[in-house]
Write an enzyme that holds these catalytic residues in place. Structure first.
Site, PDB file in Angstrom:
ATOM      1  N   ASP A  41       0.828  -1.208   0.000  1.00 21.32           N
ATOM      2  CA  ASP A  41       0.000   0.000   0.000  1.00 21.32           C
ATOM      3  C   ASP A  41       0.868   1.266   0.000  1.00 21.32           C
ATOM      4  O   ASP A  41       1.771   1.410   0.824  1.00 21.32           O
ATOM      5  CB  ASP A  41      -0.904  -0.017   1.239  1.00 21.32           C
ATOM      6  CG  ASP A  41      -2.032   0.992   1.154  1.00 21.32           C
ATOM      7  OD1 ASP A  41      -1.741   2.197   1.032  1.00 21.32           O
ATOM      8  OD2 ASP A  41      -3.207   0.582   1.228  1.00 21.32           O
ATOM      9  N   HIS A  97      -2.048  -2.809   8.422  1.00 19.80           N
ATOM     10  CA  HIS A  97      -2.473  -1.413   8.534  1.00 19.80           C
ATOM     11  C   HIS A  97      -3.985  -1.287   8.391  1.00 19.80           C
ATOM     12  O   HIS A  97      -4.652  -2.162   7.824  1.00 19.80           O
ATOM     13  CB  HIS A  97      -1.777  -0.550   7.481  1.00 19.80           C
ATOM     14  CG  HIS A  97      -2.170  -0.893   6.069  1.00 19.80           C
ATOM     15  ND1 HIS A  97      -3.209  -0.274   5.412  1.00 19.80           N
ATOM     16  CD2 HIS A  97      -1.665  -1.806   5.191  1.00 19.80           C
ATOM     17  CE1 HIS A  97      -3.321  -0.772   4.198  1.00 19.80           C
ATOM     18  NE2 HIS A  97      -2.399  -1.709   4.034  1.00 19.80           N
TER      19      HIS A  97
END
Length: 222
Positions: A41, A97
């Site tokens: 990401d 996350h």
């Protein structure tokens, strides 16, 4: 691309020159103490989050911060083996996350339509998918997603332990494993404490709700 080229120019004329001695030293080799495994990401920057510089982290990234079991071999296994045997890192961190797209796809396979390679890769998170289905039927929406992120970190730690180099180093006390979750919107980082069965802030402030006795998150506040 122009922004990237401008960035390289700024790096060479400003950043590199002010740290030239460091880069000249790094030319002779690397001695990172930590292997940092996290998601691909673009919102995750391990060096920014940990305020570390070049040469301090050995970083492996992939969609969903997954660790295939050792028998799968491949690039992740090679990276882990090199970090542990070659570089002799002292710590391995698996960092998930908040709002992870890979975990969203795990919960909603329709998001993988037209993405066969991604679907195949996420097969390494089947344990996470199974646990969520068996133990988290009472959660929905963001709570379910956050719990999936947390659970996936724990499941990937289990996969990590199947790697012979890791198992050997852990058994001798030369290596320690850590499960982290980074909260993008607040900058907070939470680490799993197996003795307490919960995620807590790495900076000392209590953060996440306790997990049940077999270390499965039953509530989440990230």
């Amino acid at each position: 691309m122009q922004k990237l080229v401008q960035g390289i120019h700024q790096f060479q004329t400003q950043v590199f020159r002010s740290h030239q001695a460091l880069f000249e030293e790094l030319e002779h080799g690397q001695r990172p103490e930590t292997l940092f495994v996290t998601c691909s990401d673009s919102r995750i920057n391990p060096n920014l989050i940990t305020q570390t510089g070049p040469g301090e982290l050995f970083i492996l990234r992939n969609v969903g911060n997954l660790i295939p079991p050792y028998e799968s071999m491949g690039g992740m296994a090679a990276g882990i083996e090199f970090a542990v045997e070659g570089l002799q890192v002292r710590d391995i961190i698996i960092c998930g996350h908040s709002n992870c797209g890979a975990m969203q796809a795990l919960l909603d396979p329709a998001k993988l339509e037209g993405l066969p390679a991604t679907r195949a890769w996420l097969s390494h998170a089947r344990k996470t998918e199974r646990v969520m289905g068996e133990s988290y039927g009472h959660l929905h929406g963001n709570q379910l997603l956050h719990a999936t992120v947390e659970e996936n970190v724990l499941e990937q730690l289990e996969n990590l332990r199947t790697h012979p180099s890791v198992a050997k180093a852990v058994s001798t006390g030369m290596l320690h494993l850590h499960g982290w979750v980074y909260k993008i919107e607040t900058g907070e980082v939470f680490a799993f404490d197996p003795d307490r069965g919960q995620y807590t802030s790495v900076t000392g402030t209590e953060g996440l709700a306790p997990l049940d006795p077999d270390h499965r998150a039953t509530d989440l506040s990230i």
